[in-house]
Write an enzyme that holds these catalytic residues in place. Structure first.
Site, PDB file in Angstrom:
ATOM      1  N   PHE A  49     -33.570   5.269  19.539  1.00  0.00           N
ATOM      2  CA  PHE A  49     -34.778   5.457  18.725  1.00  0.00           C
ATOM      3  C   PHE A  49     -34.622   6.589  17.714  1.00  0.00           C
ATOM      4  O   PHE A  49     -35.348   6.624  16.725  1.00  0.00           O
ATOM      5  CB  PHE A  49     -35.969   5.878  19.607  1.00  0.00           C
ATOM      6  CG  PHE A  49     -36.427   4.885  20.619  1.00  0.00           C
ATOM      7  CD1 PHE A  49     -37.202   3.796  20.243  1.00  0.00           C
ATOM      8  CD2 PHE A  49     -36.116   5.049  21.961  1.00  0.00           C
ATOM      9  CE1 PHE A  49     -37.651   2.895  21.189  1.00  0.00           C
ATOM     10  CE2 PHE A  49     -36.567   4.150  22.914  1.00  0.00           C
ATOM     11  CZ  PHE A  49     -37.335   3.068  22.524  1.00  0.00           C
ATOM     12  N   LYS A 101     -32.193   1.568   8.240  1.00  0.00           N
ATOM     13  CA  LYS A 101     -32.341   0.561   9.310  1.00  0.00           C
ATOM     14  C   LYS A 101     -31.406  -0.617   9.022  1.00  0.00           C
ATOM     15  O   LYS A 101     -30.715  -1.120   9.914  1.00  0.00           O
ATOM     16  CB  LYS A 101     -33.792   0.076   9.396  1.00  0.00           C
ATOM     17  CG  LYS A 101     -34.778   1.136   9.855  1.00  0.00           C
ATOM     18  CD  LYS A 101     -34.527   1.544  11.294  1.00  0.00           C
ATOM     19  CE  LYS A 101     -35.484   2.596  11.800  1.00  0.00           C
ATOM     20  NZ  LYS A 101     -35.078   3.192  13.082  1.00  0.00           N
ATOM     21  N   ASP A 145     -33.576  14.295  22.895  1.00  0.00           N
ATOM     22  CA  ASP A 145     -34.517  14.424  21.781  1.00  0.00           C
ATOM     23  C   ASP A 145     -34.407  15.865  21.296  1.00  0.00           C
ATOM     24  O   ASP A 145     -34.258  16.769  22.120  1.00  0.00           O
ATOM     25  CB  ASP A 145     -35.943  14.137  22.281  1.00  0.00           C
ATOM     26  CG  ASP A 145     -36.874  13.699  21.173  1.00  0.00           C
ATOM     27  OD1 ASP A 145     -37.423  12.595  21.240  1.00  0.00           O
ATOM     28  OD2 ASP A 145     -37.062  14.491  20.206  1.00  0.00           O
ATOM     29  N   SER A 163     -36.674  -2.370  12.240  1.00  0.00           N
ATOM     30  CA  SER A 163     -38.010  -2.489  11.640  1.00  0.00           C
ATOM     31  C   SER A 163     -38.103  -3.738  10.782  1.00  0.00           C
ATOM     32  O   SER A 163     -37.113  -4.162  10.168  1.00  0.00           O
ATOM     33  CB  SER A 163     -38.245  -1.260  10.754  1.00  0.00           C
ATOM     34  OG  SER A 163     -39.344  -1.462   9.908  1.00  0.00           O
ATOM     35  N   ALA A 164     -39.301  -4.274  10.698  1.00  0.00           N
ATOM     36  CA  ALA A 164     -39.564  -5.398   9.797  1.00  0.00           C
ATOM     37  C   ALA A 164     -39.295  -5.024   8.348  1.00  0.00           C
ATOM     38  O   ALA A 164     -39.184  -5.904   7.497  1.00  0.00           O
ATOM     39  CB  ALA A 164     -41.014  -5.851   9.948  1.00  0.00           C
ATOM     40  N   TYR A 221     -35.395   4.995   3.862  1.00  0.00           N
ATOM     41  CA  TYR A 221     -35.640   4.787   5.300  1.00  0.00           C
ATOM     42  C   TYR A 221     -35.302   3.351   5.692  1.00  0.00           C
ATOM     43  O   TYR A 221     -34.580   3.097   6.663  1.00  0.00           O
ATOM     44  CB  TYR A 221     -37.112   5.105   5.626  1.00  0.00           C
ATOM     45  CG  TYR A 221     -37.600   4.440   6.882  1.00  0.00           C
ATOM     46  CD1 TYR A 221     -37.270   4.954   8.129  1.00  0.00           C
ATOM     47  CD2 TYR A 221     -38.358   3.260   6.833  1.00  0.00           C
ATOM     48  CE1 TYR A 221     -37.687   4.323   9.289  1.00  0.00           C
ATOM     49  CE2 TYR A 221     -38.783   2.628   7.982  1.00  0.00           C
ATOM     50  CZ  TYR A 221     -38.438   3.159   9.214  1.00  0.00           C
ATOM     51  OH  TYR A 221     -38.843   2.517  10.354  1.00  0.00           O
TER      52      TYR A 221
HETATM   53  N1  UFG Z   1     -52.865   1.781   4.531  1.00  0.00           N
HETATM   54  C1  UFG Z   1     -54.018   2.210   3.909  1.00  0.00           C
HETATM   55  N2  UFG Z   1     -54.341   3.523   4.012  1.00  0.00           N
HETATM   56  C2  UFG Z   1     -53.584   4.431   4.699  1.00  0.00           C
HETATM   57  C3  UFG Z   1     -52.409   3.970   5.336  1.00  0.00           C
HETATM   58  C4  UFG Z   1     -52.076   2.633   5.235  1.00  0.00           C
HETATM   59  O1  UFG Z   1     -54.723   1.436   3.276  1.00  0.00           O
HETATM   60  O2  UFG Z   1     -53.926   5.617   4.740  1.00  0.00           O
HETATM   61  C5  UFG Z   1     -52.510   0.345   4.470  1.00  0.00           C
HETATM   62  C6  UFG Z   1     -51.180   0.067   3.811  1.00  0.00           C
HETATM   63  O3  UFG Z   1     -51.343  -0.058   2.417  1.00  0.00           O
HETATM   64  C7  UFG Z   1     -50.762  -1.222   4.517  1.00  0.00           C
HETATM   65  C8  UFG Z   1     -51.352  -1.080   5.916  1.00  0.00           C
HETATM   66  O4  UFG Z   1     -52.397  -0.124   5.799  1.00  0.00           O
HETATM   67  O5  UFG Z   1     -51.376  -2.326   3.895  1.00  0.00           O
HETATM   68  C9  UFG Z   1     -50.343  -0.595   6.943  1.00  0.00           C
HETATM   69  O6  UFG Z   1     -49.730   0.585   6.467  1.00  0.00           O
HETATM   70  P1  UFG Z   1     -48.832   1.510   7.420  1.00  0.00           P
HETATM   71  O7  UFG Z   1     -48.401   2.686   6.602  1.00  0.00           O
HETATM   72  O8  UFG Z   1     -49.546   1.769   8.676  1.00  0.00           O
HETATM   73  O9  UFG Z   1     -47.598   0.570   7.775  1.00  0.00           O
HETATM   74  P2  UFG Z   1     -46.535  -0.134   6.812  1.00  0.00           P
HETATM   75  O10 UFG Z   1     -46.696  -1.604   7.031  1.00  0.00           O
HETATM   76  O11 UFG Z   1     -46.576   0.355   5.439  1.00  0.00           O
HETATM   77  O12 UFG Z   1     -45.192   0.454   7.418  1.00  0.00           O
HETATM   78  C10 UFG Z   1     -44.800   0.143   8.713  1.00  0.00           C
HETATM   79  C11 UFG Z   1     -43.978   1.281   9.305  1.00  0.00           C
HETATM   80  C12 UFG Z   1     -42.701   1.458   8.581  1.00  0.00           C
HETATM   81  C13 UFG Z   1     -41.969   0.164   8.454  1.00  0.00           C
HETATM   82  C14 UFG Z   1     -42.862  -0.916   7.900  1.00  0.00           C
HETATM   83  C15 UFG Z   1     -42.163  -2.247   7.991  1.00  0.00           C
HETATM   84  O13 UFG Z   1     -44.693   2.493   9.241  1.00  0.00           O
HETATM   85  O14 UFG Z   1     -41.892   2.339   9.351  1.00  0.00           O
HETATM   86  O15 UFG Z   1     -44.048  -1.019   8.670  1.00  0.00           O
HETATM   87  O16 UFG Z   1     -42.878  -3.240   7.364  1.00  0.00           O
HETATM   88  F1  UFG Z   1     -40.925   0.320   7.627  1.00  0.00           F
END
Ligand code: UFG
Length: 337
Positions: free
Chosen positions: A81, A154, A32, A125-126, A150
């Site tokens: 990772f 992947k 790392d 990632s999904a 990003y």
């Molecule tokens: N959200 C908010 N407020 C915030 C942050 C997130 O409302 O401050 C919402 C987003 O709009 C989304 C949900 O919470 O509906 C989850 O958001 P995240 O940012 O936690 O996660 P994402 O689903 O956007 O992204 C995650 C990973 C990515 C990956 C993705 C794959 O962080 O690395 O899933 O679907 F690419």
């Protein structure tokens, strides 16, 4: 004893996975560069398990440095990772993302070939599913049409590994497509430690909970979901980490792809309510504009991992919220205390 190399093994998912490998009786070597992680995570993993691991302060793109790591130890497998992971930043810095993420993956693959290491588990990632038309998402769904660099890294690394597996019948490639990892080890000693403003929902909420942020911004409430907010498949990081051990233990030559999720969709407002219930802490929020690139709904069909790896997610939203809060409360500034 078997030894695995974890690149990026000091990060959020890497450190939890290191702990699970040590608990499963597998030796761990971590590389790392600590650019987005702390060596303290590895100290704590060793304290929690009572076992030691070897770590190198080493960027995974640096072939010469990585060659010294491979020359020093015979690995049964690599769990890769290491990589940049901020969706928004990747839009602003695409070249840095492609260079770093693709280069490190290729470097690892080339050294595996040179040192005859035959198993790789990749942290995918999904996001590679883009905006899937139906739910739940199966591994057979089409990938591509990613919404940011990003995600494309992947997707591209998956393709590189699938092609490598086709060309080398001895190689075992396992692609693990994570849904939304949250939570922390139940000790509260290791957890998610984002630099600056958290991009993801769970660390943002825990920072609101400990008073570091005033309120949560909820990105949109007009999605076609029951309460209008985005729906995701949140998975406890300890379950996710155990999924890597299961993937390693079941690795056979050829290519294997698994969704690691719970199969349950949870909206942002449901997550907030679950957090308040599990912790007793009120989370003020405000509805703001949707975040560009977000999909409305994303959740896994995790049956293949159950059938082939004997793995299922065991922990629910309560544990995810409780453990994420416990970590944040014990470490309000992450590893920087
Ligand atoms: N959200 C908010 N407020 C915030 C942050 C997130 O409302 O401050 C919402 C987003 O709009 C989304 C949900 O919470 O509906 C989850 O958001 P995240 O940012 O936690 O996660 P994402 O689903 O956007 O992204 C995650 C990973 C990515 C990956 C993705 C794959 O962080 O690395 O899933 O679907 F690419």
């Amino acid at each position: 004893m078997a030894t695995v190399l974890l690149t990026g093994g000091a990060g959020f998912i890497g450190s939890h996975t290191a702990l699970e490998f040590l608990n499963a009786g597998v030796d761990v070597v971590v590389v790392d560069d600590f650019s987005n992680s702390s060596p303290k995570a590895l100290d704590r993993v060793q304290k929690l398990t009572g076992k030691s691991l070897t770590s190198y302060n080493q960027n995974a793109c640096d072939a010469e440095g990585m060659r010294r790591v491979f020359a020093n130890c015979r690995f049964d497998a690599v769990v890769h990772f290491a990589g940049f992971k901020a969706v928004g930043e990747s839009v602003a810095k695409p070249l840095e993302y492609y260079r770093n993420n693709i280069d490190s993956a290729l470097t690892v693959c080339e050294l595996m070939r040179e040192y005859d290491v035959r198993k790789i588990v990749f942290s995918s990632s999904a996001t590679v599913y883009g905006s899937a038309k139906t739910m739940p998402i199966l591994e057979s769904f089409e990938t591509g049409r990613c919404t940011n660099p990003y995600g494309w890294t992947k997707f591209m690394i998956e393709q590189i590994l699938l092609d490598a597996a086709k060309a080398d019948p001895n190689l075992s490639v396992t692609l693990l497509r994570y849904f939304n990892p949250v939570g922390a080890h139940e000790s509260g000693e290791i957890g998610e430690d984002p630099l600056g403003l958290p991009n993801n929902l769970a660390p943002f909420i825990t920072q609101v909970a400990v008073g570091k942020r005033a309120k949560l911004n909820v990105f949109g409430n007009t999605y076609p979901t029951p309460d209008g907010t985005g729906v995701r498949d949140y998975i406890h990081v300890v379950d996710l980490a155990q999924g890597h051990v299961a993937a390693y233990q079941h690795a056979t030559p050829g290519a294997h792809i698994y969704n690691l999720g719970t199969g349950k969709g949870t909206s942002v407002l449901e997550f907030v309510a679950a957090f308040e219930r599990a912790t007793g802490v009120h989370i003020p929020y405000e509805i703001v504009e949707p975040r560009p690139g977000d999909v409305a709904v994303c959740y896994a069909d995790p049956k293949r991992a159950e059938q082939e790896l004997g793995w299922t997610a065991k922990l629910g939203l309560d544990e995810m919220c409780r453990d994420a809060y416990n970590w944040q409360r014990k470490n309000p500034n992450g590893y920087r205390d």
